[in-house]
Design an enzyme around this catalytic site. Structure first.
Site, PDB file in Angstrom:
ATOM      1  N   GLY A   1     -42.450 -12.525 -30.513  1.00  0.00           N
ATOM      2  CA  GLY A   1     -41.027 -13.144 -30.979  1.00  0.00           C
ATOM      3  C   GLY A   1     -41.275 -14.493 -31.115  1.00  0.00           C
ATOM      4  O   GLY A   1     -40.635 -15.197 -32.057  1.00  0.00           O
ATOM      5  N   LEU A   2     -42.239 -15.261 -30.420  1.00  0.00           N
ATOM      6  CA  LEU A   2     -42.117 -16.666 -30.508  1.00  0.00           C
ATOM      7  C   LEU A   2     -43.448 -17.016 -31.931  1.00  0.00           C
ATOM      8  O   LEU A   2     -42.819 -17.761 -32.561  1.00  0.00           O
ATOM      9  CB  LEU A   2     -43.069 -17.227 -29.267  1.00  0.00           C
ATOM     10  CG  LEU A   2     -43.547 -18.787 -29.456  1.00  0.00           C
ATOM     11  CD1 LEU A   2     -42.117 -19.812 -29.331  1.00  0.00           C
ATOM     12  CD2 LEU A   2     -44.305 -19.382 -28.344  1.00  0.00           C
ATOM     13  N   ASP A   3     -44.264 -16.307 -31.843  1.00  0.00           N
ATOM     14  CA  ASP A   3     -45.261 -16.616 -33.109  1.00  0.00           C
ATOM     15  C   ASP A   3     -45.156 -15.106 -33.759  1.00  0.00           C
ATOM     16  O   ASP A   3     -46.086 -14.357 -33.649  1.00  0.00           O
ATOM     17  CB  ASP A   3     -46.574 -17.104 -32.538  1.00  0.00           C
ATOM     18  CG  ASP A   3     -47.722 -17.327 -33.753  1.00  0.00           C
ATOM     19  OD1 ASP A   3     -47.164 -17.486 -34.840  1.00  0.00           O
ATOM     20  OD2 ASP A   3     -48.944 -17.376 -33.323  1.00  0.00           O
TER      21      ASP A   3
ATOM     22  N   ASN B   1     -30.352 -14.799 -28.819  1.00  0.00           N
ATOM     23  CA  ASN B   1     -31.181 -14.768 -29.959  1.00  0.00           C
ATOM     24  C   ASN B   1     -30.777 -13.357 -30.698  1.00  0.00           C
ATOM     25  O   ASN B   1     -30.755 -12.304 -30.234  1.00  0.00           O
ATOM     26  CB  ASN B   1     -32.604 -14.777 -29.744  1.00  0.00           C
ATOM     27  CG  ASN B   1     -33.438 -13.891 -30.312  1.00  0.00           C
ATOM     28  OD1 ASN B   1     -33.276 -13.495 -31.399  1.00  0.00           O
ATOM     29  ND2 ASN B   1     -34.319 -13.238 -29.636  1.00  0.00           N
TER      30      ASN B   1
ATOM     31  N   GLY C   1     -33.664 -10.949 -35.844  1.00  0.00           N
ATOM     32  CA  GLY C   1     -33.665  -9.862 -36.911  1.00  0.00           C
ATOM     33  C   GLY C   1     -34.930  -9.681 -37.326  1.00  0.00           C
ATOM     34  O   GLY C   1     -34.901  -9.654 -38.608  1.00  0.00           O
ATOM     35  N   PHE C   2     -35.937  -9.628 -37.017  1.00  0.00           N
ATOM     36  CA  PHE C   2     -37.220  -9.493 -37.220  1.00  0.00           C
ATOM     37  C   PHE C   2     -37.670 -10.496 -38.571  1.00  0.00           C
ATOM     38  O   PHE C   2     -38.222 -10.169 -39.603  1.00  0.00           O
ATOM     39  CB  PHE C   2     -37.675  -8.094 -37.980  1.00  0.00           C
ATOM     40  CG  PHE C   2     -37.881  -7.405 -36.793  1.00  0.00           C
ATOM     41  CD1 PHE C   2     -37.767  -7.496 -35.317  1.00  0.00           C
ATOM     42  CD2 PHE C   2     -37.769  -5.809 -37.010  1.00  0.00           C
ATOM     43  CE1 PHE C   2     -37.873  -6.561 -34.492  1.00  0.00           C
ATOM     44  CE2 PHE C   2     -37.979  -4.915 -35.963  1.00  0.00           C
ATOM     45  CZ  PHE C   2     -37.923  -5.300 -34.647  1.00  0.00           C
TER      46      PHE C   2
ATOM     47  N   ASN D   1     -47.491  -6.859 -32.714  1.00  0.00           N
ATOM     48  CA  ASN D   1     -46.259  -5.973 -32.506  1.00  0.00           C
ATOM     49  C   ASN D   1     -45.474  -5.726 -33.917  1.00  0.00           C
ATOM     50  O   ASN D   1     -45.487  -6.415 -34.726  1.00  0.00           O
ATOM     51  CB  ASN D   1     -45.040  -7.048 -31.600  1.00  0.00           C
ATOM     52  CG  ASN D   1     -43.944  -6.137 -31.355  1.00  0.00           C
ATOM     53  OD1 ASN D   1     -43.208  -5.869 -32.299  1.00  0.00           O
ATOM     54  ND2 ASN D   1     -43.614  -6.340 -30.101  1.00  0.00           N
TER      55      ASN D   1
ATOM     56  N   ASN E   1     -42.447  -1.273 -31.947  1.00  0.00           N
ATOM     57  CA  ASN E   1     -41.082  -1.698 -31.451  1.00  0.00           C
ATOM     58  C   ASN E   1     -39.959  -1.073 -32.010  1.00  0.00           C
ATOM     59  O   ASN E   1     -39.721  -1.378 -33.327  1.00  0.00           O
ATOM     60  CB  ASN E   1     -41.152  -3.355 -32.005  1.00  0.00           C
ATOM     61  CG  ASN E   1     -39.569  -4.157 -31.475  1.00  0.00           C
ATOM     62  OD1 ASN E   1     -38.768  -3.571 -30.841  1.00  0.00           O
ATOM     63  ND2 ASN E   1     -39.567  -5.561 -31.615  1.00  0.00           N
TER      64      ASN E   1
ATOM     65  N   SER F   1     -35.388  -3.123 -30.768  1.00  0.00           N
ATOM     66  CA  SER F   1     -34.569  -4.445 -31.081  1.00  0.00           C
ATOM     67  C   SER F   1     -33.119  -4.186 -31.369  1.00  0.00           C
ATOM     68  O   SER F   1     -32.840  -3.318 -32.096  1.00  0.00           O
ATOM     69  CB  SER F   1     -35.245  -5.191 -32.192  1.00  0.00           C
ATOM     70  OG  SER F   1     -34.207  -6.389 -32.592  1.00  0.00           O
TER      71      SER F   1
END
Length: 217
Positions: free
Chosen positions: A36-38, A84, A87-88, A114, A147, A150
Site C-alpha cells: 500500500g505504501l509503495d 483511506n 482503490g488500487f 501483492n 489480494n 480490499s
C-alpha cells in the site's frame, strides 16, 4: 547541508538479526512493511535500508489505473486516525516489474509482491487478471500475495464467497506450480482476506484454503 549530513545517523544501528521462518522462507526479522505504501516498487532499496525484514509492494493490477476519485484520504483528527479509500491506484504491472529489475536489493530482506484485479474487470473473469499478475511478478518475488480483501474496489470481496474462492485460488495454485517448474523455484503464494469476515465465512475460507494447500493467509 548539515541536516542532510546528519540524516543517516537518525536511522540508528541496523536491527539485530532475529531470523524467522514462515512459508518455507527465512526472514531476517519478523517486522515488515505492508503493501500500500509503495504500490509501484519505486522505493524498494530505500525501504529495505530502514531495516525491514520484508517489504511488500503493490497492490499492482495488470493495467495502470488512477484509483478512486479524490478526495480519497481523510484525517480524523479526533481519533488520531486516517481513512483511506485509494482503490488500487498504480502504474500497472509492467512499471512495477521494471522498478524491481532496477532495484539493487543489497540487504537480506525479502520482497513480497501483492497482486489484484483491475477495477473494470468483472468478477466472473477476475482470475485472468490474477493469473496475468502472478505470471508477470513470479520470478521477481520472494512471495506473492493475492489480494481479494480490499473494500475500496467494488465487488472485490465477493471473491471470498466459497465457490468463487475455490475457483480463483484453485486456478492460481495450478499456475503457481506451473511457474515453479518453469523457473526452477517455488515462490510461496499467500491469500489476503478481509479482517471482518463472519465466523461462517472464516470457516469456509479456512476449509477452501486448507484443501487447496495455499502457503499462507
Amino acid at each position: 547541508d548539515r541536516a542532510h549530513a546528519r540524516a543517516p545517523s537518525l536511522l540508528g544501528k541496523p536491527p539485530e538479526p532475529l531470523p524467522t521462518r514462515a512459508f518455507g522462507l527465512e526472514f531476517p526479522n519478523p517486522v515488515g512493511l505492508a503493501a500500500g505504501l509503495d504500490k509501484d516498487g519505486a522505493h524498494i532499496d530505500a525501504l529495505f535500508a530502514l531495516g525491514f525484514g520484508f517489504v511488500e509492494i503493490g497492490t499492482v493490477t495488470p493495467r495502470p489505473q488512477p484509483g478512486n476519485p479524490a478526495p480519497r484520504l481523510f484525517r480524523l483528527r479526533g481519533s488520531k486516525a486516517v481513512v483511506n479509500r485509494m482503490g488500487f491506484n498504480n502504474a500497472g504491472v509492467d512499471a512495477l516489474v521494471r522498478n524491481v529489475g532496477r532495484a539493487r536489493r543489497d540487504g537480506p530482506g525479502l520482497l513480497g509482491i501483492n497482486i489484484g484485479k483491475n477495477k473494470d474487470t468483472p468478477n466472473r473473469i477476475a482470475e485472468g487478471d490474477y493469473m496475468y499478475g502472478l505470471s508477470r511478478v513470479y520470478e521477481f518475488a520472494d512471495y506473492v500475495t493475492v489480494n481479494i480483501s480490499s473494500p475500496n474496489t467494488a465487488g472485490l470481496r465477493e471473491l471470498q464467497e466459497e465457490q468463487q474462492l475455490r475457483r480463483l485460488v484453485g486456478t492460481l495454485r495450478e499456475e503457481q506450480e506451473r511457474l515453479g517448474a518453469k523457473h526452477g523455484r517455488r515462490v510461496p503464494m499467500l491469500v489476503k482476506v478481509s479482517p471482518d469476515l463472519s465466523e461462517r465465512d472464516i470457516e469456509a475460507c479456512a476449509r477452501v484454503l486448507g484443501e487447496l494447500a495455499v502457503d499462507g493467509v
